[in-house]
Design a protein around this motif. Sequence first.
Motif, PDB file in Angstrom:
ATOM      1  N   LYS A  50       0.847  -1.183   0.000  1.00  0.00           N
ATOM      2  CA  LYS A  50       0.000   0.000   0.000  1.00  0.00           C
ATOM      3  C   LYS A  50       0.886   1.237   0.000  1.00  0.00           C
ATOM      4  O   LYS A  50       1.733   1.408   0.884  1.00  0.00           O
ATOM      5  CB  LYS A  50      -0.922   0.014   1.223  1.00  0.00           C
ATOM      6  N   LEU A  51       0.691   2.100  -0.981  1.00  0.00           N
ATOM      7  CA  LEU A  51       1.507   3.294  -1.152  1.00  0.00           C
ATOM      8  C   LEU A  51       0.799   4.523  -0.607  1.00  0.00           C
ATOM      9  O   LEU A  51      -0.363   4.785  -0.938  1.00  0.00           O
ATOM     10  CB  LEU A  51       1.825   3.495  -2.635  1.00  0.00           C
ATOM     11  N   PHE A  52       1.525   5.296   0.221  1.00  0.00           N
ATOM     12  CA  PHE A  52       1.051   6.584   0.721  1.00  0.00           C
ATOM     13  C   PHE A  52       2.060   7.664   0.336  1.00  0.00           C
ATOM     14  O   PHE A  52       3.267   7.457   0.432  1.00  0.00           O
ATOM     15  CB  PHE A  52       0.919   6.580   2.242  1.00  0.00           C
ATOM     16  N   THR A  67       2.694  -2.592 -11.228  1.00  0.00           N
ATOM     17  CA  THR A  67       2.022  -1.288 -11.289  1.00  0.00           C
ATOM     18  C   THR A  67       2.741  -0.182 -10.535  1.00  0.00           C
ATOM     19  O   THR A  67       2.442   0.992 -10.747  1.00  0.00           O
ATOM     20  CB  THR A  67       0.584  -1.398 -10.741  1.00  0.00           C
ATOM     21  N   ILE A  68       3.679  -0.525  -9.663  1.00  0.00           N
ATOM     22  CA  ILE A  68       4.291   0.485  -8.808  1.00  0.00           C
ATOM     23  C   ILE A  68       4.973   1.591  -9.619  1.00  0.00           C
ATOM     24  O   ILE A  68       4.920   2.766  -9.264  1.00  0.00           O
ATOM     25  CB  ILE A  68       5.302  -0.160  -7.828  1.00  0.00           C
ATOM     26  N   ILE A  69       5.573   1.225 -10.741  1.00  0.00           N
ATOM     27  CA  ILE A  69       6.292   2.204 -11.550  1.00  0.00           C
ATOM     28  C   ILE A  69       5.369   3.324 -12.038  1.00  0.00           C
ATOM     29  O   ILE A  69       5.802   4.452 -12.272  1.00  0.00           O
ATOM     30  CB  ILE A  69       6.983   1.507 -12.750  1.00  0.00           C
ATOM     31  N   ASN A  70       4.076   3.032 -12.154  1.00  0.00           N
ATOM     32  CA  ASN A  70       3.114   4.028 -12.631  1.00  0.00           C
ATOM     33  C   ASN A  70       2.676   5.003 -11.542  1.00  0.00           C
ATOM     34  O   ASN A  70       2.022   6.010 -11.841  1.00  0.00           O
ATOM     35  CB  ASN A  70       1.873   3.336 -13.203  1.00  0.00           C
ATOM     36  N   ASN A 109       7.816   8.505  -0.085  1.00  0.00           N
ATOM     37  CA  ASN A 109       6.970   7.411  -0.553  1.00  0.00           C
ATOM     38  C   ASN A 109       6.948   6.369   0.561  1.00  0.00           C
ATOM     39  O   ASN A 109       7.986   5.778   0.881  1.00  0.00           O
ATOM     40  CB  ASN A 109       7.532   6.790  -1.836  1.00  0.00           C
ATOM     41  N   ILE A 110       5.784   6.183   1.175  1.00  0.00           N
ATOM     42  CA  ILE A 110       5.642   5.236   2.289  1.00  0.00           C
ATOM     43  C   ILE A 110       4.923   3.992   1.774  1.00  0.00           C
ATOM     44  O   ILE A 110       3.842   4.094   1.186  1.00  0.00           O
ATOM     45  CB  ILE A 110       4.846   5.852   3.455  1.00  0.00           C
TER      46      ILE A 110
END
Length: 323
Positions: A50-52, A67-70, A109-110
Amino acid sequence: MFGTLFLFAKLCFLCQVMAQVIPTKEQLKKSSRVNFTQTDPGTKDEVIYKLFTKDNLRKPILVNDETIINHIKDKHIPMVLLIHGWTTDDTSPWYDPLRDAYLESGPHNIIYINWSRAGNLTYAISCANVIPVGQYIAKFLTVTGVDAKRIHLIGHSLGSQLSSYIAKAYLQWTGLKIGRITAVDPAGPKWERTDVRKDERLSEDDAEFVDITHTDVSYYGYAAPIGHVDFYPNGGVQQPGCPDEEQKENCNHHRSTWLFLESVRTTVEAREAEYLDEGNYNVTINVKPKGKVVTYGQHVDQKAKGIFYFETNGRKPFLKTLR
């Protein structure tokens, strides 16, 4: 329908966690070394990310290694991964406040890591699972595009040993060391036996800088100094405000997460000390009269090395000097 299925899955997970038998202190002392062949890690898709960021402070973006690169808009700011230990998940009570502290301090980026599928089996299997799960997460990191020096892994308990294997796999695949590992009371049982090699557990070799907070060296925590900097608040054994004996709710073990959390906003000095192992998990930390002084926690000088001691309060705020 989806909500019902999610609730059912969550209940199943909680039942699984509650079914774990929490070892006694004597059982932990007698535990065998990690059997790394005893794995049941599940698939890479069962590790949840989960990205915050400052643009989504409360509602996370679910990402994976495809998908993280996007979603990483700025690859030049620090990436911090929060990594829970055994019998818990990304609802661990230290995740949200530590996220908030970092995002208040500046752009980050957490990433919340949830590896509960592999990390909430029996303790023996969960320990072995750190190798394959570490490879899953290392693969994720290699595709983020974030510079290795800007990656900071923060692991609690067994999550600290997992951090070690994330870093080992990342180094093997990229030839680069991750910038920092912060280990908050890294897991000791099975890991601190003399027949566990240095390259099989967390050590200062895993990252450019490894800092460790020891708060429960007589029970769940790793006793010996194994980082570049090892902090032993209150001597590392019994923390003020915690019961003398605990089993299900280990206050000493979890206190490490709150101490590091407060250090993001707080400056407190720690004094250089020496570590004495008297055997049978009896550890003494003696302050050196003319030793060095460093800042504890997030703002520690990453050129520092050694063993350090400081004292805390028995209730929040635990760190004594607020800035």
